[in-house]
Every structure is written in structure tokens, then in C-alpha cells.
Design a protein around this motif. Structure first.
Motif, PDB file in Angstrom:
ATOM      1  N   THR A  62       0.804  -1.228   0.000  1.00 18.08           N
ATOM      2  CA  THR A  62       0.000   0.000   0.000  1.00 18.08           C
ATOM      3  C   THR A  62       0.836   1.276   0.000  1.00 18.08           C
ATOM      4  N   HIS A  63       2.140   1.153  -0.050  1.00 16.89           N
ATOM      5  CA  HIS A  63       3.023   2.322  -0.221  1.00 16.89           C
ATOM      6  C   HIS A  63       4.096   1.929  -1.230  1.00 16.89           C
ATOM      7  N   VAL A  64       4.149   2.636  -2.353  1.00 17.70           N
ATOM      8  CA  VAL A  64       5.075   2.307  -3.434  1.00 17.70           C
ATOM      9  C   VAL A  64       5.808   3.573  -3.864  1.00 17.70           C
ATOM     10  N   ALA A  65       7.124   3.490  -3.954  1.00 17.26           N
ATOM     11  CA  ALA A  65       7.932   4.606  -4.437  1.00 17.26           C
ATOM     12  C   ALA A  65       8.829   4.110  -5.557  1.00 17.26           C
ATOM     13  N   GLY A  66       9.048   4.965  -6.552  1.00 17.33           N
ATOM     14  CA  GLY A  66       9.859   4.536  -7.676  1.00 17.33           C
ATOM     15  C   GLY A  66      10.604   5.664  -8.348  1.00 17.33           C
ATOM     16  N   LEU A  67      11.681   5.304  -9.022  1.00 21.88           N
ATOM     17  CA  LEU A  67      12.408   6.196  -9.923  1.00 21.88           C
ATOM     18  C   LEU A  67      12.228   5.666 -11.341  1.00 21.88           C
ATOM     19  N   LEU A  68      11.761   6.512 -12.216  1.00 26.99           N
ATOM     20  CA  LEU A  68      11.490   6.122 -13.600  1.00 26.99           C
ATOM     21  C   LEU A  68      12.452   6.858 -14.514  1.00 26.99           C
ATOM     22  N   VAL A  69      13.152   6.125 -15.358  1.00 26.21           N
ATOM     23  CA  VAL A  69      14.012   6.739 -16.363  1.00 26.21           C
ATOM     24  C   VAL A  69      13.281   6.656 -17.693  1.00 26.21           C
ATOM     25  N   HIS A  70      12.933   7.805 -18.247  1.00 33.09           N
ATOM     26  CA  HIS A  70      12.237   7.856 -19.522  1.00 33.09           C
ATOM     27  C   HIS A  70      13.227   7.640 -20.662  1.00 33.09           C
ATOM     28  N   ALA A  71      12.713   7.186 -21.793  1.00 37.27           N
ATOM     29  CA  ALA A  71      13.570   6.975 -22.963  1.00 37.27           C
ATOM     30  C   ALA A  71      14.259   8.267 -23.387  1.00 37.27           C
ATOM     31  N   SER A  72      13.644   9.408 -23.044  1.00 35.91           N
ATOM     32  CA  SER A  72      14.233  10.707 -23.375  1.00 35.91           C
ATOM     33  C   SER A  72      15.422  11.053 -22.496  1.00 35.91           C
ATOM     34  N   GLY A  73      15.587  10.317 -21.380  1.00 32.94           N
ATOM     35  CA  GLY A  73      16.631  10.625 -20.418  1.00 32.94           C
ATOM     36  C   GLY A  73      16.119  11.343 -19.189  1.00 32.94           C
ATOM     37  N   ALA A  74      14.906  11.887 -19.240  1.00 34.69           N
ATOM     38  CA  ALA A  74      14.318  12.531 -18.064  1.00 34.69           C
ATOM     39  C   ALA A  74      14.054  11.492 -16.983  1.00 34.69           C
ATOM     40  N   VAL A  75      14.110  11.933 -15.729  1.00 32.58           N
ATOM     41  CA  VAL A  75      13.922  11.044 -14.579  1.00 32.58           C
ATOM     42  C   VAL A  75      12.728  11.524 -13.767  1.00 32.58           C
ATOM     43  N   SER A  76      11.789  10.622 -13.509  1.00 30.26           N
ATOM     44  CA  SER A  76      10.614  10.956 -12.699  1.00 30.26           C
ATOM     45  C   SER A  76      10.684  10.250 -11.356  1.00 30.26           C
ATOM     46  N   THR A  77      10.284  10.955 -10.297  1.00 35.40           N
ATOM     47  CA  THR A  77      10.162  10.390  -8.956  1.00 35.40           C
ATOM     48  C   THR A  77       8.678  10.189  -8.666  1.00 35.40           C
ATOM     49  N   LEU A  78       8.303   8.976  -8.288  1.00 35.30           N
ATOM     50  CA  LEU A  78       6.900   8.612  -8.123  1.00 35.30           C
ATOM     51  C   LEU A  78       6.658   8.082  -6.714  1.00 35.30           C
ATOM     52  N   VAL A  79       5.601   8.564  -6.050  1.00 37.65           N
ATOM     53  CA  VAL A  79       5.164   8.003  -4.765  1.00 37.65           C
ATOM     54  C   VAL A  79       3.660   7.807  -4.825  1.00 37.65           C
ATOM     55  N   MET A  80       3.197   6.563  -4.609  1.00 39.08           N
ATOM     56  CA  MET A  80       1.779   6.231  -4.571  1.00 39.08           C
ATOM     57  C   MET A  80       1.507   5.559  -3.228  1.00 39.08           C
ATOM     58  N   SER A  81       0.602   6.130  -2.429  1.00 40.40           N
ATOM     59  CA  SER A  81       0.449   5.612  -1.075  1.00 40.40           C
ATOM     60  C   SER A  81      -0.986   5.673  -0.579  1.00 40.40           C
ATOM     61  N   PHE A  82      -1.408   4.587   0.075  1.00 42.56           N
ATOM     62  CA  PHE A  82      -2.649   4.552   0.854  1.00 42.56           C
ATOM     63  C   PHE A  82      -2.350   4.627   2.347  1.00 42.56           C
ATOM     64  N   ASP A  83      -1.172   5.164   2.716  1.00 39.70           N
ATOM     65  CA  ASP A  83      -0.731   5.157   4.105  1.00 39.70           C
ATOM     66  C   ASP A  83      -0.343   6.538   4.634  1.00 39.70           C
ATOM     67  N   VAL A  84      -0.787   7.598   3.971  1.00 39.08           N
ATOM     68  CA  VAL A  84      -0.395   8.950   4.366  1.00 39.08           C
ATOM     69  C   VAL A  84      -1.637   9.754   4.714  1.00 39.08           C
ATOM     70  N   TRP A  85      -1.710  10.224   5.959  1.00 34.65           N
ATOM     71  CA  TRP A  85      -2.889  10.989   6.384  1.00 34.65           C
ATOM     72  C   TRP A  85      -2.918  12.390   5.792  1.00 34.65           C
ATOM     73  N   ALA A  86      -1.767  13.026   5.674  1.00 37.03           N
ATOM     74  CA  ALA A  86      -1.736  14.392   5.137  1.00 37.03           C
ATOM     75  C   ALA A  86      -0.347  14.660   4.584  1.00 37.03           C
ATOM     76  N   ALA A  87      -0.286  15.485   3.535  1.00 31.79           N
ATOM     77  CA  ALA A  87       0.997  15.828   2.931  1.00 31.79           C
ATOM     78  C   ALA A  87       0.873  17.163   2.210  1.00 31.79           C
ATOM     79  N   ARG A  88       1.993  17.849   2.068  1.00 32.42           N
ATOM     80  CA  ARG A  88       2.059  19.075   1.274  1.00 32.42           C
ATOM     81  C   ARG A  88       2.982  18.812   0.090  1.00 32.42           C
ATOM     82  N   LEU A  89       2.445  18.106  -0.882  1.00 37.15           N
ATOM     83  CA  LEU A  89       3.220  17.680  -2.040  1.00 37.15           C
ATOM     84  C   LEU A  89       2.479  18.062  -3.316  1.00 37.15           C
ATOM     85  N   PRO A  90       3.212  18.350  -4.380  1.00 40.76           N
ATOM     86  CA  PRO A  90       2.536  18.619  -5.658  1.00 40.76           C
ATOM     87  C   PRO A  90       1.957  17.340  -6.231  1.00 40.76           C
ATOM     88  N   ARG A  91       0.917  17.467  -7.065  1.00 35.76           N
ATOM     89  CA  ARG A  91       0.433  16.298  -7.798  1.00 35.76           C
ATOM     90  C   ARG A  91       1.502  15.871  -8.806  1.00 35.76           C
TER      91      ARG A  91
END
Length: 367
Positions: A229-258
Motif C-alpha cells: 500500500t506504499h510504493v515509491a519509484g524512480l522512472l528513467v524515460h527513454a528521453s533521459g528525463a527522470v521521474s520520482t513517483l510516490v503512490m500511497s494509501f498510508d499517508v494521512w496528510a501531505a504538502r506535495l505537488p500532484r
């Protein structure tokens, strides 16, 4: 856009909670009339059919055999997405379904192979990426307004859907969890903005073994959690750009961008990808301040189901539709590979090549 729109008669399998949103959109699209509804609960099927003049209720088997169904809208639970899609294709119907495309990449490939052999189309949610939020952001990236994209962040945090969903168990079984349930909105958006993903690294956890339903007639009922229920990842796109991903059902509140995209010449704030609209804001090296950007592309006032409208338009032109099975398979591959990488503690390549669908050119006002 001016493309010819091919009429498609729609049979809906699955009349659960999400079907109401699709129903509202379909009532705006006369070239996509609902002719048949099937659900394991006859009362739910009748309630949905009553919203569409002339629609009948019947079993899924009868719906699949019906001569007046051209496209099956598959709104079943994730565990049977692939099976229903394969049955619909075998019956000679186009398919548009809720995400994920299937439970596994192997099953998803089988769906696309069956469609290709039959000359049929497979579409898949999310189509929120065709709304003005993501399409306006994409236009800015494509136009080079933030320079060359180098990185992105994508965060979805919540304490869990069982607080509001009356039947949430499927969200905590295989095919569910924060990544399979909510990840498609974010990952599909990242592919639109930065292109396909080439490799992933991940970690995941399951802090609790059970959850409790918080609303509806079954409030207070406990059920088992079968997925992380909590997953974090680093994604390397074919373009070379790097994305940071967090998907969670375990966080009550956060101040994070979509979602935010960072380029060599500025940054882009992207609205909630689970919605069709929302404010896009840009920060450039020249202006040195955040500025809102008015909608410039996409379906204004879009709703769930506009992906079927795009599919119908694409049938008229012979072009690939945007909320496609191929894109959904790539996103499913990213998610499956990320969970495998998390279990094995290493980086892994993504097997499907993927591609960013064509952007919507301007605001689509004729829908």
C-alpha cells in the motif's frame, strides 16, 4: 477538430460506482448510445439502464452476443478486466475499459493480440489526460516553454479509499493497491509529458495487514490487505528525463505537488491527473515567478468516457485513438516492472516500447 465521428452502440458491463460518471458523459454523446447494461446485481443494472432511453438489462453473455452492441464498456473489477475484454473481442466488439488494462502484462498482450487479429480497437482509461489540465501542460512542454525536460515528480498520497468507498476490498487485492488503482492517472500523464519509460527502480511496503470500511451499510467491517500500500519509484524515460513517483494509501496528510515537470529553462505545475481540468502554472527563468496558464488544449468540461469519443473520431480517420490499449499496456508494464523491482531490490528495464499519443490540437469545442 472536425474529424468524422463514427456512431458506436455501447453495451455496458458493470454498473458499479464509477458507471455513474461514464453515464453522465455518454448522455452528452448521441453517437455513443447505450443499448444494453449487464451487472451481477440486476437492480444496479436497471438503475443505470433507466438513464438511457431504450437501453435494456440482460446478462453479460447476451450483451456480448447482441447485434446492436458495437463497443463494450468494461467497468468490472480489475480481476476480470482482461477476461471480459477477450470475450468482447471474440464476439466482434470493440472494447473500452477501466484501468488497469488487465491484471498482468501477459494478459494485456493477449488482449491487444486478439484485437489486432480481429481488426478491432481496444481503449482504456484514464482519459483524464485528454482534459484541459494535462493537454494544456503538454502543449507547454511540446512548445519548449520550460526548455528541455530533465525531471518530474508525481505524488498521490491518501490514508486509503476504504474511508469513503462502500465496497473497497477489490482495491486491496491483486489488481488494486495505490499503484494499480491510482498510478495509471499519474503514469499516463508522465508518458504524455515526457514520453515512454525505459527502466524503473522501486521500493514498497505493507504497513497494515487489514483495513476497516468507513462508510456505507458495511461500515465497521474489517478485511485483509493483500497488496503493498506504499510504493515509491524512480522512472528513467527513454528521453533521459527522470521521474520520482510516490503512490500511497498510508499517508494521512501531505504538502506535495500532484505533478511537476522541471526543464532546463523553467518548471511546470500540473493539476490533479484524476481530474479533467485544474490550473496549470509555469515558472520560467525569464519571468522568475509562477504564472497561471489558461486552458489551451483538450476537452473542456471533460468527463469519464471522452476516451470513447476520441476512439469513435479516430475510427473515422483511421488514426490511432489516444486512450489506447497500447498506451495502457505500457503503463501496466511500468507498474508491474516497478513492483518486481521493489521485490527484488534492483533496477529493471521496461519491456514494452510505448509512445506518447498524439496531442490534442487546441480546445475541442464540438463535443
Amino acid at each position: 477538430m472536425g474529424e468524422p465521428v463514427k456512431p458506436l452502440r455501447v453495451g455496458v458491463i458493470g454498473a458499479g460506482k464509477i458507471s455513474g460518471q461514464y453515464s453522465r458523459t455518454l448522455r452528452r454523446l448521441p453517437h455513443l448510445p447505450v443499448t444494453s447494461v449487464a451487472d451481477l446485481d440486476p437492480a444496479r443494472a436497471q438503475q443505470l439502464a433507466a438513464q438511457h432511453p431504450g437501453a435494456r438489462t440482460e446478462t453479460a453473455a447476451h450483451l456480448l452476443a447482441a447485434d446492436d452492441v458495437d463497443l463494450v464498456l468494461n467497468l468490472t473489477v480489475p480481476a476480470v478486466h482482461g477476461g471480459i475484454a477477450l470475450a468482447a473481442l471474440a464476439a466482434g466488439k470493440h472494447v473500452y475499459g477501466e484501468k488497469p488494462l488487465a491484471l498482468t502484462v501477459a494478459e494485456g498482450r493477449a488482449v491487444l493480440d486478439a484485437a489486432g487479429a480481429a481488426g478491432l480497437r481496444v481503449g482504456c482509461a484514464p482519459d483524464t489526460v485528454l482534459g484541459t489540465g494535462i493537454q494544456t501542460a503538454r502543449a507547454l512542454v511540446d512548445d519548449g516553454r520550460i526548455g528541455v525536460p530533465v525531471a518530474a515528480t508525481a505524488f498521490m498520497t491518501t490514508p486509503g479509499h476504504e474511508r469513503w468507498h462502500p465496497d473497497p476490498e477489490f482495491l486491496y487485492r491483486p489488481g488494486g493497491g495505490p499503484l494499480l488503482d491510482m498510478g495509471p492517472y499519474y503514469l499516463t500523464s508522465l508518458v504524455h509529458l515526457l514520453g515512454p519509460v525505459a527502466s524503473v527502480t522501486g521500493v514498497s511496503s505493507r504497513p497494515t495487514a487489514s483495513r476497516v470500511i468507513g462508510s456505507g451499510p458495511r461500515a465497521g467491517t474489517a478485511f485483509d490487505v493483500e497488496v503493498d500500500t506504499h510504493v515509491a519509484g524512480l522512472l528513467v524515460h527513454a528521453s533521459g528525463a527522470v521521474s520520482t513517483l510516490v503512490m500511497s494509501f498510508d499517508v494521512w496528510a501531505a504538502r506535495l505537488p500532484r505533478i511537476e515537470v522541471y526543464g532546463s529553462g523553467g518548471s511546470l505545475a500540473v493539476p490533479d491527473p484524476n481530474r479533467f481540468d485544474g490550473e496549470v502554472a509555469i515558472f520560467t527563468a525569464e519571468d522568475q515567478e509562477w504564472q497561471p496558464v489558461p486552458p489551451s488544449a483538450g476537452y473542456p468540461e471533460g468527463g469519464r468516457g471522452i476516451g470513447m469519443d476520441d476512439l469513435a473520431r479516430s475510427l473515422g480517420t483511421g488514426q490511432e485513438h489516444r486512450a489506447s490499449g497500447a498506451l495502457a499496456l505500457h503503463v501496466l508494464d511500468v507498474m508491474e516492472t516497478l513492483l518486481t523491482a521493489a521485490r527484488e531490490g534492483r533496477s529493471l528495464p521496461v519491456g514494452t516500447p510505448g509512445a506518447a499519443p498524439a496531442a490534442l490540437d487546441g480546445l475541442l469545442t464540438d463535443w
